[in-house]
Design a protein around this motif. Structure first.
Motif, mmCIF file in Angstrom:
data_model
loop_
_atom_site.group_PDB
_atom_site.id
_atom_site.type_symbol
_atom_site.label_atom_id
_atom_site.label_comp_id
_atom_site.label_asym_id
_atom_site.label_seq_id
_atom_site.Cartn_x
_atom_site.Cartn_y
_atom_site.Cartn_z
ATOM 1 N N TRP A 168 30.262 30.051 -5.545
ATOM 2 C CA TRP A 168 30.985 29.192 -6.482
ATOM 3 C C TRP A 168 31.270 29.928 -7.787
ATOM 4 O O TRP A 168 32.321 29.724 -8.405
ATOM 5 N N GLU A 169 30.365 30.807 -8.219
ATOM 6 C CA GLU A 169 30.592 31.594 -9.443
ATOM 7 C C GLU A 169 31.714 32.598 -9.220
ATOM 8 O O GLU A 169 32.550 32.818 -10.109
ATOM 9 N N ARG A 170 31.736 33.188 -8.048
ATOM 10 C CA ARG A 170 32.785 34.140 -7.702
ATOM 11 C C ARG A 170 34.148 33.445 -7.682
ATOM 12 O O ARG A 170 35.144 34.000 -8.161
ATOM 13 N N THR A 171 34.182 32.222 -7.176
ATOM 14 C CA THR A 171 35.426 31.459 -7.140
ATOM 15 C C THR A 171 35.910 31.140 -8.550
ATOM 16 O O THR A 171 37.108 31.259 -8.848
ATOM 17 N N VAL A 172 35.009 30.754 -9.422
ATOM 18 C CA VAL A 172 35.385 30.458 -10.810
ATOM 19 C C VAL A 172 35.915 31.715 -11.484
ATOM 20 O O VAL A 172 36.960 31.688 -12.158
ATOM 21 N N PHE A 173 35.230 32.834 -11.314
ATOM 22 C CA PHE A 173 35.665 34.090 -11.932
ATOM 23 C C PHE A 173 37.038 34.497 -11.415
ATOM 24 O O PHE A 173 37.924 34.850 -12.202
ATOM 25 N N ASN A 174 37.233 34.455 -10.096
ATOM 26 C CA ASN A 174 38.519 34.850 -9.523
ATOM 27 C C ASN A 174 39.629 33.909 -9.957
ATOM 28 O O ASN A 174 40.759 34.354 -10.198
ATOM 29 N N SER A 175 39.334 32.623 -10.086
ATOM 30 C CA SER A 175 40.339 31.666 -10.554
ATOM 31 C C SER A 175 40.760 31.977 -11.983
ATOM 32 O O SER A 175 41.957 31.943 -12.305
ATOM 33 N N LEU A 176 39.794 32.265 -12.837
ATOM 34 C CA LEU A 176 40.122 32.620 -14.221
ATOM 35 C C LEU A 176 40.915 33.917 -14.284
ATOM 36 O O LEU A 176 41.875 34.030 -15.061
ATOM 37 N N LEU A 177 40.536 34.888 -13.478
ATOM 38 C CA LEU A 177 41.236 36.169 -13.450
ATOM 39 C C LEU A 177 42.684 35.987 -13.017
ATOM 40 O O LEU A 177 43.608 36.527 -13.638
ATOM 41 N N VAL A 178 42.907 35.216 -11.965
ATOM 42 C CA VAL A 178 44.272 34.976 -11.480
ATOM 43 C C VAL A 178 45.066 34.183 -12.516
ATOM 44 O O VAL A 178 46.253 34.462 -12.734
ATOM 45 N N SER A 179 44.428 33.223 -13.173
ATOM 46 C CA SER A 179 45.121 32.433 -14.195
ATOM 47 C C SER A 179 45.560 33.304 -15.372
ATOM 48 O O SER A 179 46.708 33.208 -15.834
ATOM 49 N N VAL A 180 44.672 34.146 -15.857
ATOM 50 C CA VAL A 180 45.008 35.018 -16.989
ATOM 51 C C VAL A 180 46.093 36.012 -16.592
ATOM 52 O O VAL A 180 47.045 36.251 -17.358
ATOM 53 N N ALA A 181 45.993 36.583 -15.397
ATOM 54 C CA ALA A 181 47.018 37.520 -14.936
ATOM 55 C C ALA A 181 48.360 36.818 -14.776
ATOM 56 O O ALA A 181 49.413 37.365 -15.152
ATOM 57 N N GLY A 182 48.353 35.605 -14.249
ATOM 58 C CA GLY A 182 49.596 34.843 -14.104
ATOM 59 C C GLY A 182 50.226 34.523 -15.437
ATOM 60 O O GLY A 182 51.454 34.597 -15.592
ATOM 61 N N MET A 183 49.410 34.135 -16.415
ATOM 62 C CA MET A 183 49.945 33.846 -17.747
ATOM 63 C C MET A 183 50.517 35.104 -18.392
ATOM 64 O O MET A 183 51.544 35.041 -19.086
ATOM 65 N N ALA A 184 49.876 36.239 -18.179
ATOM 66 C CA ALA A 184 50.384 37.491 -18.747
ATOM 67 C C ALA A 184 51.727 37.867 -18.124
ATOM 68 O O ALA A 184 52.657 38.282 -18.828
ATOM 69 N N VAL A 185 51.856 37.709 -16.819
ATOM 70 C CA VAL A 185 53.126 38.014 -16.146
ATOM 71 C C VAL A 185 54.218 37.057 -16.613
ATOM 72 O O VAL A 185 55.343 37.474 -16.902
#
Length: 71
Positions: free
Chosen positions: A31-48
């Motif tokens: 569950w921690e890995r899922t939260v981290f990956n979700s935040l990472l994808v969200s930040v990368a998506g916002m940057a793009v």
């Protein structure tokens, strides 16, 4: 065809394992890995998205400043 898909799956699994090792995510619970990956994808998506929306305006402003493009 099946052999190629199996080989591609193995390669993707190996890349994901390398990602887990490099970022030390293998130590986290699922569950921690899922939260981290979700935040990472969200930040990368916002940057793009931000780059896609605002970079053309900034590039045009720079080109106008250096008089490469006339108004």
């Amino acid at each position: 065809m099946i052999m190629a898909l199996g080989s591609a799956w193995k390669h993707m699994s190996w890349l994901y394992y390398q990602y887990l090792l490099i970022t030390a995510l293998y130590m986290l619970e699922p569950w921690e890995r899922t939260v981290f990956n979700s935040l990472l994808v969200s930040v990368a998506g916002m940057a793009v998205y931000t780059g896609y929306v605002f970079m053309p305006q900034h590039i045009m402003a720079i080109l106008h400043y250096f008089e490469v493009v006339q108004r």
